[in-house]
Design a protein around this motif. Structure first.
Motif, PDB file in Angstrom:
ATOM      1  N   GLY A 135       0.816  -1.211   0.000  1.00 50.08           N
ATOM      2  CA  GLY A 135       0.000   0.000   0.000  1.00 50.08           C
ATOM      3  C   GLY A 135       0.844   1.253   0.000  1.00 50.08           C
ATOM      4  O   GLY A 135       0.508   2.250  -0.677  1.00 50.08           O
ATOM      5  N   ASP A 136       1.949   1.233   0.744  1.00 47.67           N
ATOM      6  CA  ASP A 136       2.847   2.387   0.776  1.00 47.67           C
ATOM      7  C   ASP A 136       3.466   2.633  -0.600  1.00 47.67           C
ATOM      8  O   ASP A 136       3.590   3.781  -1.054  1.00 47.67           O
ATOM      9  CB  ASP A 136       3.959   2.176   1.813  1.00 47.67           C
ATOM     10  N   LEU A 137       3.871   1.542  -1.251  1.00 43.32           N
ATOM     11  CA  LEU A 137       4.448   1.672  -2.591  1.00 43.32           C
ATOM     12  C   LEU A 137       3.409   2.176  -3.588  1.00 43.32           C
ATOM     13  O   LEU A 137       3.718   3.015  -4.446  1.00 43.32           O
ATOM     14  CB  LEU A 137       5.017   0.327  -3.051  1.00 43.32           C
ATOM     15  N   ASP A 138       2.184   1.678  -3.478  1.00 42.19           N
ATOM     16  CA  ASP A 138       1.118   2.130  -4.386  1.00 42.19           C
ATOM     17  C   ASP A 138       0.911   3.638  -4.292  1.00 42.19           C
ATOM     18  O   ASP A 138       0.788   4.321  -5.313  1.00 42.19           O
ATOM     19  CB  ASP A 138      -0.196   1.417  -4.051  1.00 42.19           C
ATOM     20  N   ARG A 139       0.853   4.155  -3.076  1.00 35.19           N
ATOM     21  CA  ARG A 139       0.650   5.589  -2.896  1.00 35.19           C
ATOM     22  C   ARG A 139       1.804   6.385  -3.494  1.00 35.19           C
ATOM     23  O   ARG A 139       1.592   7.415  -4.158  1.00 35.19           O
ATOM     24  CB  ARG A 139       0.476   5.916  -1.405  1.00 35.19           C
TER      25      ARG A 139
END
Length: 270
Positions: free
Chosen positions: A153-157
């Motif tokens: 999720g952090d990478l997606d953002r």
């Protein structure tokens, strides 16, 4: 006029506006593509060049090196403008909040390494060095849990924000090398069990990153093949082992690792 000739003429008249629009769009697209220029190097210590020496004085605690793969690539390709906000210890949130200002609609190329600090690799390696094999195996397992549950999720953002800020850029995300050669030449230090647990965690980190990269349409550059035979405990290591005198440089590529490991991988992917 025969019906067939009338049909052809009518078809031509209908196609003419569509062809004109297509031609106009193509003419607009070409200058836009040509306008995309410049290179921005984002990310953590592996992009900054920690461990390679020759740090740029103005980079302070970010420890950006003139021997890092971004600096070497920019010099070789005479990239202008070249922006280098990568910083030691940067997590995805740090890149998101503090490094994306260098991006813009005309940015042509972006590189990034990020995720290792998020997974707490620095703390993991401290545990492995100071607390023994059992604690090391536990710490690496906890890091893998973070990689699988929170990091995507952090990478997606972050990746979404990069694309919004630099819509025309070719984005290359580089992975991390194995730190250890198993059954290598090291006489002491971590056990092979601990070294294997560390390498397994690196594999998992690269897998998670590569999946998110593919989903965002970016390019993943795997550096593990280049570093094979040059890990810690090999006969010709390109990664620094633990050093109490320069602990911040521990477990980072040397100048040779940046030049012969990261640079070719980036050059091929860019």
């Amino acid at each position: 006029m025969s019906p067939s000739r009338f049909a052809v003429r009518a078809s031509s008249l209908l196609l003419a506006p569509a062809l004109a629009l297509a031609s106009s769009a193509a003419a607009t697209a070409v200058p836009h593509q040509r306008a995309a220029r410049g290179y921005v190097a984002l990310g953590d210590s592996y992009s900054a060049g920690v461990g390679a020496g020759d740090y740029i004085g103005s980079s302070h605690t970010c420890l950006r090196s003139t021997r890092s793969f971004p600096a070497l690539w920019a010099a070789a390709h005479k990239s202008s403008p070249f922006s280098f906000p990568a910083c030691n210890g940067a997590r995805t949130t740090d890149v998101l909040s503090g490094q994306l200002g260098a991006l813009g609609p005309r940015t042509g190329l972006v590189s990034i390494t990020v995720g290792g600090s998020d997974a707490g690799f620095g703390e993991v390696m401290t545990t492995c060095v100071l607390r023994g094999t059992k604690a090391c195996v536990t710490a690496t397992a906890e890091a893998r849990t973070y990689m699988e549950t929170t990091l995507p999720g952090d990478l997606d953002r972050l990746y979404s924000a990069i694309r919004r800020k630099a819509p025309a850029a070719h984005v290359v995300v580089l992975g991390y090398p194995h730190l250890y050669k198993l059954r290598g030449s090291c006489a002491g230090g971590l056990s092979d069990t601990a070294r294997g647990a560390v390498n397994t965690s690196v594999n998992r980190l690269n897998t998670v990153i590569a999946k998110r990269v593919a989903d965002h349409g970016f390019t993943f550059a795997d550096v593990r093949p280049a570093f094979t035979g040059h890990e810690i405990c090999s006969g010709s290591p390109w990664i620094r082992s633990v050093s109490l005198l320069a602990y911040v440089e521990s477990y980072h590529p040397t100048a040779v690792g940046q030049t012969h490991g990261y640079l070719p991988a980036f050059d091929h992917a860019s």
